[in-house]
Write a protein that holds these residues in place. Structure first.
Motif, PDB file in Angstrom:
ATOM      1  N   VAL A   1      63.782  38.366 -16.340  1.00 54.18           N
ATOM      2  CA  VAL A   1      64.847  39.287 -15.938  1.00 54.18           C
ATOM      3  C   VAL A   1      64.924  39.385 -14.413  1.00 54.18           C
ATOM      4  CG1 VAL A   1      65.686  41.660 -16.051  1.00 54.18           C
ATOM      5  CG2 VAL A   1      64.627  40.633 -18.068  1.00 54.18           C
ATOM      6  N   GLY A   2      63.774  39.567 -13.766  1.00 57.51           N
ATOM      7  CA  GLY A   2      63.760  39.817 -12.330  1.00 57.51           C
ATOM      8  C   GLY A   2      64.054  38.604 -11.474  1.00 57.51           C
ATOM      9  N   SER A   3      63.609  37.419 -11.898  1.00 55.39           N
ATOM     10  CA  SER A   3      63.762  36.231 -11.059  1.00 55.39           C
ATOM     11  C   SER A   3      65.216  35.821 -10.899  1.00 55.39           C
ATOM     12  CB  SER A   3      62.957  35.066 -11.648  1.00 55.39           C
ATOM     13  OG  SER A   3      63.428  34.716 -12.938  1.00 55.39           O
ATOM     14  N   LYS A   4      66.047  36.094 -11.885  1.00 52.62           N
ATOM     15  CA  LYS A   4      67.455  35.697 -11.769  1.00 52.62           C
ATOM     16  C   LYS A   4      68.202  36.538 -10.728  1.00 52.62           C
ATOM     17  CE  LYS A   4      69.009  38.515 -15.706  1.00 52.62           C
ATOM     18  NZ  LYS A   4      69.507  38.478 -17.106  1.00 52.62           N
ATOM     19  N   PHE A   5      67.571  37.660 -10.290  1.00 53.57           N
ATOM     20  CA  PHE A   5      68.136  38.470  -9.213  1.00 53.57           C
ATOM     21  C   PHE A   5      67.494  38.152  -7.859  1.00 53.57           C
ATOM     22  CE2 PHE A   5      69.299  41.086 -12.866  1.00 53.57           C
ATOM     23  CZ  PHE A   5      70.591  41.486 -12.539  1.00 53.57           C
ATOM     24  N   GLY A   6      66.535  37.235  -7.837  1.00 56.22           N
ATOM     25  CA  GLY A   6      65.859  36.904  -6.591  1.00 56.22           C
ATOM     26  C   GLY A   6      64.938  38.004  -6.105  1.00 56.22           C
ATOM     27  N   ILE A   7      64.451  38.833  -7.026  1.00 53.72           N
ATOM     28  CA  ILE A   7      63.564  39.938  -6.662  1.00 53.72           C
ATOM     29  C   ILE A   7      62.135  39.412  -6.486  1.00 53.72           C
ATOM     30  CG2 ILE A   7      62.501  42.059  -7.572  1.00 53.72           C
ATOM     31  CD1 ILE A   7      65.238  42.645  -8.885  1.00 53.72           C
ATOM     32  N   GLY A   8      61.400  40.004  -5.548  1.00 53.33           N
ATOM     33  CA  GLY A   8      60.004  39.636  -5.362  1.00 53.33           C
ATOM     34  C   GLY A   8      59.776  38.549  -4.338  1.00 53.33           C
ATOM     35  N   ARG A   9      60.778  38.249  -3.530  1.00 57.30           N
ATOM     36  CA  ARG A   9      60.615  37.251  -2.466  1.00 57.30           C
ATOM     37  C   ARG A   9      60.127  37.921  -1.186  1.00 57.30           C
ATOM     38  NH1 ARG A   9      66.186  33.701  -2.642  1.00 57.30           N
ATOM     39  NH2 ARG A   9      65.962  32.825  -4.742  1.00 57.30           N
ATOM     40  N   ASP A  10      59.187  37.282  -0.534  1.00 56.52           N
ATOM     41  CA  ASP A  10      58.689  37.845   0.726  1.00 56.52           C
ATOM     42  C   ASP A  10      57.826  36.806   1.432  1.00 56.52           C
ATOM     43  OD1 ASP A  10      58.156  39.670   2.772  1.00 56.52           O
ATOM     44  OD2 ASP A  10      57.780  41.319   1.369  1.00 56.52           O
ATOM     45  N   MET A  11      57.331  37.186   2.590  1.00 53.50           N
ATOM     46  CA  MET A  11      56.433  36.345   3.368  1.00 53.50           C
ATOM     47  C   MET A  11      55.116  37.082   3.536  1.00 53.50           C
ATOM     48  SD  MET A  11      56.586  33.315   4.915  1.00 53.50           S
ATOM     49  CE  MET A  11      58.296  33.044   5.387  1.00 53.50           C
ATOM     50  N   HIS A  12      54.023  36.436   3.161  1.00 58.06           N
ATOM     51  CA  HIS A  12      52.698  37.042   3.326  1.00 58.06           C
ATOM     52  C   HIS A  12      52.032  36.490   4.579  1.00 58.06           C
ATOM     53  CE1 HIS A  12      48.671  38.433   2.811  1.00 58.06           C
ATOM     54  NE2 HIS A  12      48.197  37.240   2.521  1.00 58.06           N
ATOM     55  N   ILE A  13      51.618  37.399   5.455  1.00 56.79           N
ATOM     56  CA  ILE A  13      50.870  37.023   6.649  1.00 56.79           C
ATOM     57  C   ILE A  13      49.527  37.724   6.564  1.00 56.79           C
ATOM     58  CG2 ILE A  13      50.773  37.057   9.172  1.00 56.79           C
ATOM     59  CD1 ILE A  13      54.102  37.618   7.497  1.00 56.79           C
ATOM     60  N   GLY A  14      48.445  36.963   6.564  1.00 59.09           N
ATOM     61  CA  GLY A  14      47.138  37.581   6.404  1.00 59.09           C
ATOM     62  C   GLY A  14      46.034  36.791   7.053  1.00 59.09           C
ATOM     63  N   ASP A  15      44.831  37.350   6.970  1.00 58.20           N
ATOM     64  CA  ASP A  15      43.644  36.715   7.534  1.00 58.20           C
ATOM     65  C   ASP A  15      42.955  35.896   6.464  1.00 58.20           C
ATOM     66  OD1 ASP A  15      43.456  38.067  10.289  1.00 58.20           O
ATOM     67  OD2 ASP A  15      43.730  39.754   8.920  1.00 58.20           O
ATOM     68  N   THR A  16      42.706  34.639   6.749  1.00 60.71           N
ATOM     69  CA  THR A  16      42.017  33.783   5.790  1.00 60.71           C
ATOM     70  C   THR A  16      40.529  34.075   5.804  1.00 60.71           C
ATOM     71  OG1 THR A  16      41.633  32.017   7.395  1.00 60.71           O
ATOM     72  CG2 THR A  16      43.722  31.959   6.181  1.00 60.71           C
ATOM     73  N   ILE A  17      39.839  33.579   4.781  1.00 62.55           N
ATOM     74  CA  ILE A  17      38.397  33.785   4.680  1.00 62.55           C
ATOM     75  C   ILE A  17      37.682  33.146   5.867  1.00 62.55           C
ATOM     76  CG2 ILE A  17      36.364  33.439   3.216  1.00 62.55           C
ATOM     77  CD1 ILE A  17      38.316  33.089   0.841  1.00 62.55           C
ATOM     78  N   ILE A  18      38.228  32.024   6.352  1.00 64.21           N
ATOM     79  CA  ILE A  18      37.558  31.299   7.441  1.00 64.21           C
ATOM     80  C   ILE A  18      37.950  31.818   8.826  1.00 64.21           C
ATOM     81  CG2 ILE A  18      37.184  29.197   6.109  1.00 64.21           C
ATOM     82  CD1 ILE A  18      39.704  28.036   7.336  1.00 64.21           C
ATOM     83  N   GLY A  19      38.793  32.863   8.870  1.00 59.91           N
ATOM     84  CA  GLY A  19      39.026  33.543  10.135  1.00 59.91           C
ATOM     85  C   GLY A  19      40.322  33.274  10.854  1.00 59.91           C
ATOM     86  N   ILE A  20      41.139  32.345  10.379  1.00 54.76           N
ATOM     87  CA  ILE A  20      42.419  32.085  11.039  1.00 54.76           C
ATOM     88  C   ILE A  20      43.528  32.830  10.300  1.00 54.76           C
ATOM     89  CG2 ILE A  20      41.694  29.834  11.909  1.00 54.76           C
ATOM     90  CD1 ILE A  20      43.288  28.535   9.652  1.00 54.76           C
ATOM     91  N   LYS A  21      44.637  33.051  10.969  1.00 55.47           N
ATOM     92  CA  LYS A  21      45.789  33.682  10.333  1.00 55.47           C
ATOM     93  C   LYS A  21      46.489  32.662   9.441  1.00 55.47           C
ATOM     94  CE  LYS A  21      46.020  37.914  12.150  1.00 55.47           C
ATOM     95  NZ  LYS A  21      46.041  39.155  11.347  1.00 55.47           N
ATOM     96  N   GLY A  22      46.952  33.125   8.296  1.00 55.72           N
ATOM     97  CA  GLY A  22      47.699  32.268   7.389  1.00 55.72           C
ATOM     98  C   GLY A  22      49.038  32.893   7.055  1.00 55.72           C
ATOM     99  N   ARG A  23      50.021  32.059   6.764  1.00 54.85           N
ATOM    100  CA  ARG A  23      51.374  32.541   6.477  1.00 54.85           C
ATOM    101  C   ARG A  23      51.951  31.713   5.338  1.00 54.85           C
ATOM    102  NH1 ARG A  23      56.668  31.927   9.107  1.00 54.85           N
ATOM    103  NH2 ARG A  23      57.699  33.957   9.258  1.00 54.85           N
ATOM    104  N   VAL A  24      52.455  32.393   4.319  1.00 55.56           N
ATOM    105  CA  VAL A  24      53.007  31.678   3.173  1.00 55.56           C
ATOM    106  C   VAL A  24      54.120  32.517   2.545  1.00 55.56           C
ATOM    107  CG1 VAL A  24      51.380  32.656   1.482  1.00 55.56           C
ATOM    108  CG2 VAL A  24      52.391  30.401   1.063  1.00 55.56           C
TER     109      VAL A  24
END
Length: 400
Positions: A245-268
């Motif tokens: 139901v939700g995907s056909k409206f394009g709900i739940g899209r975003d960009m995650h920016i966080g700290d990886t376990i090894i210490g660098i910033k990651g973006r996905v």
């Protein structure tokens, strides 16, 4: 001399395809491939992955179905905790990797493998998730990681496979997509640049709906129990119903920016219609059915739970302790939440629950008090303000 037996965590992609050929032809291992399916593959895709493994030279291929285990041991608690890493990301692929690693190492032990291998590079989180899980559950089994150890390029791996007689369409795709039951991650050239975002066509689920649509999600003690009035004993299927139901409206899209376990910033980038809608509805139901201190303390431990899960600490025993609290917190989280869905957005309408703490005989907020008098509040307010009044009185005295 008998060959050593290695179990390779195999996805069918370039890195793990290279590993099959390299470990069998260069290192002389008997390679057993295995894929742990947490809900991200169709039957057709799983069949094609098995076919590729055999063509590459695997002695045997195993498909390990762990969808239900993944729900029972991870997703359920992420919903109980309303877990969104950095307030955004529902820990989609990262939580799956832990359970894939557990399934792979248990399979390796069951067939008496000497070694276990994975195709992770040295620049991400997955290498830690696989290595740590393997080390904890089977310290006696050697871990082999050709892609990481040899610092291989994509071009080298493609050339190697071609030279060894394996032709496939390994043309580099513009976007790297990891699809799973609890969301899909999307990596591309835009995610490598802080000032850019993913274009519409990068998302696997395209918008096909317009206007508005009502969605009702029912919970029983915190677990999803029905979607639009249809009961689901199988929680995995209930999640898929919300996703549809939700995907056909394009709900739940975003960009995650966080700290990886090894210490660098990651973006996905990611899309996760079901997780975002289920967590939003669940959180609203909790606001109606839990006390303020239940909500506060559950948020504290849930934040740690999400961080530990993301950073490969699932096997740390404190996780079982946190899970026990999360389960206890859900005893009154029962009811139905209604939402309105629109392209790219949603609105939480309201809650229907017999445990609703608004439905009491004590009063109606902003309207009528039924369980206390005006004089009760006057006296209460005088006592409540004593500390603050004392502080300001002393401040004034010292300012003279």
């Amino acid at each position: 001399m008998e060959k050593k037996k290695v179990v390779l965590a195999f996805s069918g992609g370039l890195d793990t395809s290279f590993c099959v050929k390299y470990l069998s032809e260069e290192k002389g291992y008997d390679v057993y491939t295995a894929i742990a399916n947490t809900g991200g593959f169709s039957k057709e895709e799983l069949a094609n992955i098995e076919k590729r493994a055999v063509e590459l030279g695997a002695v045997r291929h195993a498909t390990l179905d762990i969808e239900q285990e993944y729900y029972e041991k991870s997703i359920k608690y992420m919903v109980f905790g309303d877990i969104l890493r950095n307030g955004t990301y529902p820990i989609s692929v990262s939580s799956e990797r832990i359970f894939q690693a557990i399934a792979i190492i248990e399979y390796a032990k069951s067939i008496g493998a000497d070694c276990v291998a994975h195709g992770s590079t040295g620049a991400g989180n997955d290498q830690v998730r696989f290595d740590l899980t393997f080390q904890v559950l089977a310290p006696e089994i050697e871990i082999i990681t050709p892609t990481r150890d040899m610092t291989l390029t994509r071009e080298y791996e493609i050339d190697y496979l071609k030279k060894h007689g394996f032709e496939a369409d390994f043309k580099k795709m513009e976007y790297s997509i990891n699809k799973g039951l609890w969301g899909t991650s999307i990596g591309g050239k835009e995610t490598l640049h802080s000032e850019q975002t993913l274009p519409e066509e990068a998302y696997p689920s395209q918008i096909t709906a317009s206007g508005e649509e009502r969605l009702k999600i029912t919970f029983e003690q915190g677990e999803i129990a029905a979607v639009n009035g249809r009961p689901y004993a199988d929680k995995v299927e209930a999640i898929r119903a919300v996703e549809a139901v939700g995907s056909k409206f394009g709900i739940g899209r975003d960009m995650h920016i966080g700290d990886t376990i090894i210490g660098i910033k990651g973006r996905v980038g990611f899309e996760a219609a079901a997780p975002i809608l289920i967590i939003a509805a669940h959180r609203m139901l909790e606001k109606h059915t839990q006390t303020k201190w239940q909500i506060y303390w559950k948020e504290q431990v849930a934040n740690w739970y999400g961080m530990f899960l993301h950073e490969a600490q699932y096997l740390e025993p404190v996780m079982r302790d946190i899970e026990a609290m999360l389960v206890s917190s859900q005893r009154n989280v029962t009811g139905t939440v209604e939402l309105i869905l629109r392209p790219y957005s949603y609105t939480l309408v309201g809650v229907d629950s017999t445990y609703d703490l608004m439905k009491t005989d004590f009063g109606e907020y902003g309207e009528v008090n039924k369980a206390w008098t005006a004089d009760d509040v006057k006296g209460f307010t005088k006592i409540l303000g004593n500390q603050i009044k004392i502080y300001h009185n002393v401040q004034k005295r010292n300012e003279k």
